[in-house]
Motif scaffolding. Structure first.
Motif, mmCIF file in Angstrom:
data_model
loop_
_atom_site.group_PDB
_atom_site.id
_atom_site.type_symbol
_atom_site.label_atom_id
_atom_site.label_comp_id
_atom_site.label_asym_id
_atom_site.label_seq_id
_atom_site.Cartn_x
_atom_site.Cartn_y
_atom_site.Cartn_z
ATOM 1 N N ALA A 253 35.679 44.530 47.094
ATOM 2 C CA ALA A 253 35.254 43.876 45.846
ATOM 3 C C ALA A 253 34.077 42.951 46.130
ATOM 4 O O ALA A 253 34.108 41.765 45.807
ATOM 5 C CB ALA A 253 36.424 43.121 45.231
ATOM 6 N N ALA A 256 32.655 40.764 43.304
ATOM 7 C CA ALA A 256 33.542 39.830 42.592
ATOM 8 C C ALA A 256 33.309 38.399 43.069
ATOM 9 O O ALA A 256 32.823 38.156 44.181
ATOM 10 C CB ALA A 256 35.000 40.219 42.814
ATOM 11 N N GLU A 260 38.649 35.584 42.187
ATOM 12 C CA GLU A 260 38.841 36.530 41.080
ATOM 13 C C GLU A 260 39.978 37.509 41.397
ATOM 14 O O GLU A 260 40.078 38.018 42.515
ATOM 15 C CB GLU A 260 37.545 37.308 40.828
ATOM 16 N N VAL A 262 41.067 40.932 41.406
ATOM 17 C CA VAL A 262 40.262 42.164 41.333
ATOM 18 C C VAL A 262 41.132 43.404 41.129
ATOM 19 O O VAL A 262 40.608 44.476 40.797
ATOM 20 C CB VAL A 262 39.387 42.325 42.603
ATOM 21 N N LYS A 272 39.941 38.107 45.501
ATOM 22 C CA LYS A 272 38.730 38.080 46.337
ATOM 23 C C LYS A 272 38.624 36.734 47.046
ATOM 24 O O LYS A 272 38.763 35.680 46.425
ATOM 25 C CB LYS A 272 37.505 38.305 45.454
ATOM 26 N N LYS A 303 46.227 39.446 34.667
ATOM 27 C CA LYS A 303 45.032 40.139 34.175
ATOM 28 C C LYS A 303 43.957 40.207 35.255
ATOM 29 O O LYS A 303 43.621 39.185 35.858
ATOM 30 C CB LYS A 303 44.478 39.404 32.953
ATOM 31 N N GLU A 304 43.426 41.405 35.437
ATOM 32 C CA GLU A 304 42.252 41.554 36.311
ATOM 33 C C GLU A 304 41.071 40.812 35.686
ATOM 34 O O GLU A 304 40.951 40.727 34.463
ATOM 35 C CB GLU A 304 41.905 43.037 36.485
ATOM 36 N N GLY A 305 40.228 40.261 36.559
ATOM 37 C CA GLY A 305 39.032 39.560 36.079
ATOM 38 C C GLY A 305 39.233 38.071 35.872
ATOM 39 O O GLY A 305 38.253 37.327 35.727
ATOM 40 N N LEU A 307 39.747 34.322 36.897
ATOM 41 C CA LEU A 307 39.326 33.548 38.069
ATOM 42 C C LEU A 307 40.375 32.478 38.361
ATOM 43 O O LEU A 307 40.656 31.625 37.514
ATOM 44 C CB LEU A 307 37.972 32.901 37.778
#
Length: 309
Positions: A253, A256, A260, A262, A272, A303-305, A307
């Motif tokens: 990643a 990213a 985050e 990922v 990450k 949830k992915e994304g 932070l």
């Protein structure tokens, strides 16, 4: 020997029990009882509980340096004062009181890791070996002459909990060996190299706040060194999420941001870091139980994304 023992937490209990097999423990000194749990019921320290089981008198001064307390100690006429994780600094009149001085069981290979949290910091710093040093107590912080040492290996699987338990037993055995040599007249005092001293400051909650820009092994070491308490943690959508387990992930990643999420996979979620990614394998959400991340994900969506802060 007539021994006064000073100690407080679980770590100190094996030292007291070891002393009782060979010496006359005339008094135990420990920290005052503290309120615990929802009912704020006063709970004795582990050392006090052990002492009462064995019928040993217990004193719990707020401050050991108070002149009245010093005189109370003197009335027990100790040959030696043994100290393991007591939690207060002893004054000069106490240090000079016993015929054979005051001997401390310290949780590091001095002069490295002087201070309040040597076991945690040795894991956090990625050390492969730690150990116990017995030492004569002096006015400075863990600066007295060293007596005996015993090494304890730190494996990749060790956490603060496992090292704590190994070190408590090692410390108890080394304390007995130290007193055996003291009585035999064969104990050598070895001055510390103060220039080689390092420090292990008190662990605070903030110590556990994960900086995802660090490399993966440093983050794993932080998690291990603070497991089970106070625990490493991150912030997920404005809530504290404690983290108790992580392994290196081969997820790529590069684009990213550090911190985050990922990927969310069957065994956990992937974050990450500064030099790659970590799979988070064990967590505890606020108000919840500690559990493996795969079990957590069955009841909570990650949830992915997002932070992590």
């Amino acid at each position: 020997m007539r021994v006064i023992f000073m100690g407080t937490p679980d770590f100190a209990v094996p030292s007291l029990e070891a002393l009782l097999t060979k010496h006359e423990v005339v008094l135990v000194v420990t920290q005052p009882d503290k309120p615990k749990g929802r009912g704020k019921k006063m709970v004795p320290t582990p050392v006090k509980a052990c002492a009462l089981e064995h019928g040993i008198p217990v004193l719990q001064p707020e401050k050991v340096k108070e002149p009245e307390f010093v005189e109370q100690l003197r009335s027990y006429e100790p040959d030696l004062i043994a100290v393991t994780a007591f939690g207060q600094i002893l004054s000069e009149p106490i240090l000079e009181m016993p015929k054979y001085g005051c001997i401390n069981v310290h949780g590091s290979l001095l002069p490295k890791y002087r201070g309040a949290a040597p076991m945690q910091w040795s894991i956090i710093d990625g050390e492969k070996v730690t150990g116990i040093t017995t030492m004569y107590m002096a006015k400075g912080l863990d600066s007295g002459d060293m007596l005996l040492k015993a090494e304890v290996e730190i494996t990749d699987e060790d956490t603060f909990a496992t090292i704590h338990d190994k070190m408590a037993v090692t410390g108890a055995n080394l304390l007995l060996d130290t007193l055996d040599q003291l009585e035999a007249g064969t104990l050598e005092r070895i001055p510390q190299d103060h220039d080689a001293a390092t420090y292990a400051p008190m662990i605070t909650k903030e110590t556990g706040h994960i900086d995802w820009s660090k490399n993966r092994q440093d983050i794993i070491n932080l998690i291990r060194g603070l497991n089970p308490v106070p625990a490493a943690y991150t912030i997920y959508e404005e809530e504290v999420l404690k983290i108790f387990g992580a392994v290196i992930s081969d997820v790529q990643a590069d684009d990213a941001a550090n911190g985050e999420i990922v990927a969310v996979v069957k065994k956990g979620f992937v974050v990450k870091c500064g030099d790659g990614c970590l799979l988070i394998t064990e967590v505890q959400a606020r108000g919840g139980k500690r559990m493996m991340t795969d079990a957590y994900l069955r009841g909570h969506a990650m949830k992915e994304g997002i932070l992590l802060q």
